[in-house]
Design a protein around this motif. Structure first.
Motif, PDB file in Angstrom:
ATOM      1  N   GLN A 195       0.870  -1.183   0.000  1.00 46.09           N
ATOM      2  CA  GLN A 195       0.000   0.000   0.000  1.00 46.09           C
ATOM      3  C   GLN A 195       0.894   1.216   0.000  1.00 46.09           C
ATOM      4  OE1 GLN A 195      -3.782   0.768   2.428  1.00 46.09           O
ATOM      5  NE2 GLN A 195      -2.216   1.828   3.636  1.00 46.09           N
ATOM      6  N   ARG A 196       0.588   2.147  -0.866  1.00 49.28           N
ATOM      7  CA  ARG A 196       1.369   3.382  -0.940  1.00 49.28           C
ATOM      8  C   ARG A 196       0.433   4.563  -0.730  1.00 49.28           C
ATOM      9  NH1 ARG A 196       5.156   3.004  -6.030  1.00 49.28           N
ATOM     10  NH2 ARG A 196       6.594   4.192  -4.716  1.00 49.28           N
ATOM     11  N   THR A 197       0.958   5.591  -0.109  1.00 53.34           N
ATOM     12  CA  THR A 197       0.113   6.707   0.331  1.00 53.34           C
ATOM     13  C   THR A 197       0.751   8.022  -0.078  1.00 53.34           C
ATOM     14  OG1 THR A 197      -0.635   5.390   2.222  1.00 53.34           O
ATOM     15  CG2 THR A 197      -0.974   7.767   2.359  1.00 53.34           C
ATOM     16  N   ILE A 198      -0.087   8.921  -0.580  1.00 57.34           N
ATOM     17  CA  ILE A 198       0.367  10.289  -0.830  1.00 57.34           C
ATOM     18  C   ILE A 198      -0.468  11.232   0.024  1.00 57.34           C
ATOM     19  CG2 ILE A 198       1.120   9.810  -3.196  1.00 57.34           C
ATOM     20  CD1 ILE A 198      -1.451  11.226  -4.149  1.00 57.34           C
ATOM     21  N   GLU A 199       0.107  12.398   0.267  1.00 57.53           N
ATOM     22  CA  GLU A 199      -0.616  13.406   1.045  1.00 57.53           C
ATOM     23  C   GLU A 199      -0.785  14.640   0.179  1.00 57.53           C
ATOM     24  OE1 GLU A 199       1.072  14.322   4.867  1.00 57.53           O
ATOM     25  OE2 GLU A 199      -0.063  16.193   5.006  1.00 57.53           O
ATOM     26  N   VAL A 200      -2.033  15.015  -0.035  1.00 59.76           N
ATOM     27  CA  VAL A 200      -2.334  16.215  -0.813  1.00 59.76           C
ATOM     28  C   VAL A 200      -3.235  17.103   0.032  1.00 59.76           C
ATOM     29  CG1 VAL A 200      -3.377  17.142  -2.927  1.00 59.76           C
ATOM     30  CG2 VAL A 200      -2.165  14.949  -2.995  1.00 59.76           C
ATOM     31  N   GLU A 201      -2.755  18.305   0.304  1.00 58.67           N
ATOM     32  CA  GLU A 201      -3.507  19.264   1.118  1.00 58.67           C
ATOM     33  C   GLU A 201      -3.997  18.616   2.411  1.00 58.67           C
ATOM     34  OE1 GLU A 201      -6.500  20.679  -1.565  1.00 58.67           O
ATOM     35  OE2 GLU A 201      -5.093  21.896  -2.732  1.00 58.67           O
ATOM     36  N   SER A 233      -4.508   6.541  -0.433  1.00 62.54           N
ATOM     37  CA  SER A 233      -3.735   5.299  -0.521  1.00 62.54           C
ATOM     38  C   SER A 233      -4.219   4.445  -1.670  1.00 62.54           C
ATOM     39  CB  SER A 233      -3.868   4.508   0.784  1.00 62.54           C
ATOM     40  OG  SER A 233      -3.293   5.239   1.859  1.00 62.54           O
ATOM     41  N   TRP A 234      -3.273   3.819  -2.358  1.00 61.30           N
ATOM     42  CA  TRP A 234      -3.645   2.842  -3.378  1.00 61.30           C
ATOM     43  C   TRP A 234      -2.866   1.543  -3.140  1.00 61.30           C
ATOM     44  CZ3 TRP A 234      -0.196   6.778  -4.385  1.00 61.30           C
ATOM     45  CH2 TRP A 234       1.025   6.439  -4.954  1.00 61.30           C
ATOM     46  N   HIS A 235      -3.305   0.492  -3.769  1.00 60.22           N
ATOM     47  CA  HIS A 235      -2.702  -0.821  -3.565  1.00 60.22           C
ATOM     48  C   HIS A 235      -1.992  -1.274  -4.832  1.00 60.22           C
ATOM     49  CE1 HIS A 235      -5.918  -1.689  -0.244  1.00 60.22           C
ATOM     50  NE2 HIS A 235      -5.019  -0.794   0.131  1.00 60.22           N
ATOM     51  N   GLU A 236      -0.865  -1.932  -4.640  1.00 58.74           N
ATOM     52  CA  GLU A 236      -0.134  -2.491  -5.776  1.00 58.74           C
ATOM     53  C   GLU A 236       0.080  -3.984  -5.532  1.00 58.74           C
ATOM     54  OE1 GLU A 236       2.409   1.559  -6.884  1.00 58.74           O
ATOM     55  OE2 GLU A 236       3.475  -0.312  -6.426  1.00 58.74           O
ATOM     56  N   TYR A 237      -0.303  -4.771  -6.521  1.00 61.59           N
ATOM     57  CA  TYR A 237      -0.099  -6.216  -6.453  1.00 61.59           C
ATOM     58  C   TYR A 237       1.035  -6.569  -7.403  1.00 61.59           C
ATOM     59  CZ  TYR A 237      -4.698  -6.207  -4.264  1.00 61.59           C
ATOM     60  OH  TYR A 237      -5.749  -5.962  -3.430  1.00 61.59           O
ATOM     61  N   GLN A 245      -4.682  -0.681  -7.704  1.00 57.29           N
ATOM     62  CA  GLN A 245      -6.107  -0.478  -7.423  1.00 57.29           C
ATOM     63  C   GLN A 245      -6.298   0.723  -6.526  1.00 57.29           C
ATOM     64  OE1 GLN A 245      -9.615  -0.343  -5.182  1.00 57.29           O
ATOM     65  NE2 GLN A 245      -7.924  -1.347  -4.157  1.00 57.29           N
ATOM     66  N   TYR A 246      -7.159   1.639  -6.950  1.00 59.63           N
ATOM     67  CA  TYR A 246      -7.515   2.777  -6.107  1.00 59.63           C
ATOM     68  C   TYR A 246      -9.006   3.036  -6.255  1.00 59.63           C
ATOM     69  CZ  TYR A 246      -8.052   7.504  -4.344  1.00 59.63           C
ATOM     70  OH  TYR A 246      -8.494   8.599  -3.646  1.00 59.63           O
ATOM     71  N   ASP A 247      -9.730   2.984  -5.152  1.00 62.98           N
ATOM     72  CA  ASP A 247     -11.180   3.264  -5.155  1.00 62.98           C
ATOM     73  C   ASP A 247     -11.931   2.460  -6.216  1.00 62.98           C
ATOM     74  OD1 ASP A 247     -11.714   4.825  -3.007  1.00 62.98           O
ATOM     75  OD2 ASP A 247     -11.902   6.723  -4.097  1.00 62.98           O
ATOM     76  N   GLY A 248     -11.518   1.211  -6.410  1.00 67.15           N
ATOM     77  CA  GLY A 248     -12.212   0.356  -7.373  1.00 67.15           C
ATOM     78  C   GLY A 248     -11.720   0.501  -8.806  1.00 67.15           C
ATOM     79  N   THR A 303       5.566   4.202   1.083  1.00 66.29           N
ATOM     80  CA  THR A 303       5.101   2.832   1.263  1.00 66.29           C
ATOM     81  C   THR A 303       4.562   2.696   2.691  1.00 66.29           C
ATOM     82  OG1 THR A 303       6.769   2.072  -0.280  1.00 66.29           O
ATOM     83  CG2 THR A 303       5.779   0.416   1.153  1.00 66.29           C
ATOM     84  N   SER A 304       3.290   2.360   2.816  1.00 67.67           N
ATOM     85  CA  SER A 304       2.677   2.344   4.144  1.00 67.67           C
ATOM     86  C   SER A 304       2.357   0.929   4.631  1.00 67.67           C
ATOM     87  CB  SER A 304       1.401   3.196   4.142  1.00 67.67           C
ATOM     88  OG  SER A 304       0.585   2.891   3.039  1.00 67.67           O
TER      89      SER A 304
END
Lengths: 441, 60
Positions: free
Chosen positions: A93-99, A104-108, A122-125, A164-165
């Motif tokens: 799972q990787r995470t970005i911070e905006v404002e 977070s999105w997932h990588e397989y 995958q992010y939000d479907g 990477t979270s």
């Protein structure tokens, strides 16, 4: 620690695994990518281990108890991608911070012994099927906003620091929770090219948007994929061009219909008479001013009758009540029209209000013998008002063609509006912070 | 989508053809039945729906 190493099975549809145990919690570990594995993450205690060290040295212990993320595709799941069998061997799972908002999105990480690695994100479907680029995209001189690759221009979408979270499984690189990379996305839907920069090193990958149900089918997953929320950066927009083409065909067909129907329409003049209404007569007499015309024949099929009232007026009006009466059946079409003309001048200059001609279309009048009952009305005045009554049969209606054209334009117009809304929603999430990629090699 | 729209378009064209052929109109017209034949001899005996309406006197 027991270590059993099997030779890599070239038939990845049913690979064997290397059996190991976690040095921290003792849980058994499965290694599916064999010598490719650089780090392994224990599925039980989530410790990150050095796969190249015979003792599986602990590189990082998991400190986020209760924060474990469960992948939608379980590790070890096998599926078919691009005609080849792949197995899910890693998840992060990787995470970005905006404002001050975290996304977070997932990588397989997928592995095939002969094809190598590829990724599902995958992010939000929203899902992307991605692989590392074998050659670099070209920067366009003078702008950081676009790049080209394989003849396609990609537009910069977003740049952010991705951390990477959470990690699980095995990876062909050294992975740590807390790793950070500067990630830039360039989109040309349905594709996206991503640049990940850490220090002076940059890697590039290309992804293609795929529906969640395709992922579910490819990996034989139970149930339904999560519903996609919102519009994703490289999500294909509704195809509008495919609906405007049939619109043009139908508009051309409408033109043909108009030409054919106008040529076969009777459009015949039934009668044209000019009458006089004397406004000098007393009021009571005016109310008996009604009269009837001679009987006339309306021929052909059931069609419309157009009645035009014209009057030469000067600051005056005349209202005429009509009844188109079938002499045989006694059925009547009752309607009234008023015509007027006013003029004058004021501080703004001269003005006129000209409504000295009125047209009424009586719909669907069957053929037969008819006459008109005419009853004029006007204010008492010093003179006579002359007015003309024109009756026509089977007159083409321009209004109906305009309405038909509008009705044909509604679906493609709606589709275009959806497309514009879609693109607006897409680019609302974009930023302008494209990186300088000139030094990438 | 294309086939559905094509079907919809053909329906619109068919409806237009019927409307043009039959002479449909949006104008306000009242239909009355069984108007007596005596109206031809005595037009004043017919009471029009639109008779005696208030008219616009015009002007700015």
């Amino acid at each position: 620690m027991d270590v059993v190493i099997d030779a890599p099975d070239r038939q990845a549809a049913a690979p064997r695994v290397k059996g190991l145990n976690c040095p921290k919690c003792g849980a058994s570990l499965n290694v599916r990518s064999f010598d490719h594995a650089v780090t392994i993450v224990c599925g039980s205690c989530h410790s990150i281990l050095d796969a190249k060290d015979p003792q599986l040295r602990i590189l990082q212990e998991f400190e986020g108890k209760g924060l474990a993320v469960h992948p939608l595709i379980p590790l070890g799941t096998r599926g078919q991608m691009h005609g080849a069998p792949y197995q899910v061997i890693g998840f992060q799972q990787r995470t970005i911070e905006v404002e001050e908002v975290h996304y977070s999105w997932h990588e397989y990480l997928l592995f095939n012994p002969t094809k190598g690695f590829r990724y599902l994100t995958q992010y939000d479907g929203h899902w992307n099927d991605a692989a590392t680029l074998k050659s670099l995209p070209a920067a366009i001189p003078g702008t950081r906003q676009t790049i080209t690759y394989d003849g396609v221009t990609y537009k910069h979408f977003q740049t952010a620091d991705a951390v990477t979270s959470f990690v699980l499984g095995e990876f062909p690189w050294e992975v740590r929770v807390g790793d950070s990379a500067r990630v830039s996305d360039y989109v040309a839907p349905p594709r996206v090219i991503s640049r990940e920069a850490t220090g002076t090193e940059a890697t590039w990958s290309i992804g293609e948007y795929i529906p969640g149900r395709d992922v579910w089918t490819a990996f034989g997953l139970p149930g339904q994929p999560p519903t996609a929320v919102g519009v994703y950066s490289n999500q294909p927009a509704p195809n509008v061009g495919s609906i405007w083409r049939p619109f043009l065909m139908l508009a051309a067909a409408l033109l043909v219909v108009m030409i054919v129907l106008s040529s076969v329409a009777g459009n015949s003049n039934i009668f044209e008479h000019t009458y006089t209404f004397d406004t000098r007569k007393p009021q009571m007499e005016q109310h008996e001013s009604s009269f009837v015309t001679e009987v006339f024949e309306l021929t052909g099929h059931t069609s419309n009758v157009e009645l035009t009232t014209e009057a030469a007026l000067a600051n005056n009006w005349i209202g005429v009540s009509y009844a188109l009466i079938n002499d045989n059946t006694g059925e009547a079409y009752d309607f009234g029209r008023e015509v007027s003309y006013y003029s004058g001048s004021d501080s703004d200059g001269a003005w006129t209000e000209d409504s000295s001609r009125a047209v009424t279309v009586v719909p669907s009048v069957p053929p037969g013998r008819y006459y008109l009952r005419v009853e004029p009305d006007a204010d008492p005045g010093p003179g006579a008002i002359r007015y003309k009554v024109i009756l026509r049969r089977d007159v083409p209606s321009v209004l109906l063609y305009v309405l038909a054209l509008l009705a044909l334009a509604i679906p493609p117009g709606f589709a275009t509006w959806r497309r514009i809304s879609f693109e607006t929603a897409r680019w609302a999430e974009s930023d302008g912070s494209a990186p300088d990629i000139g030094s990438d090699r | 989508m294309g086939r559905i729209y094509l079907g919809y378009g053909l329906f619109v064209l068919g409806l237009l053809g019927a409307a043009e052929y039959r002479g449909w109109s949006f104008d306000s017209v009242s239909q009355r039945k069984d108007v007596p034949r005596s109206v031809r001899d005595n037009p004043g005996s017919y009471r029009s729906v639109y008779g005696g309406y208030h008219h616009y006197t015009g002007g700015k």
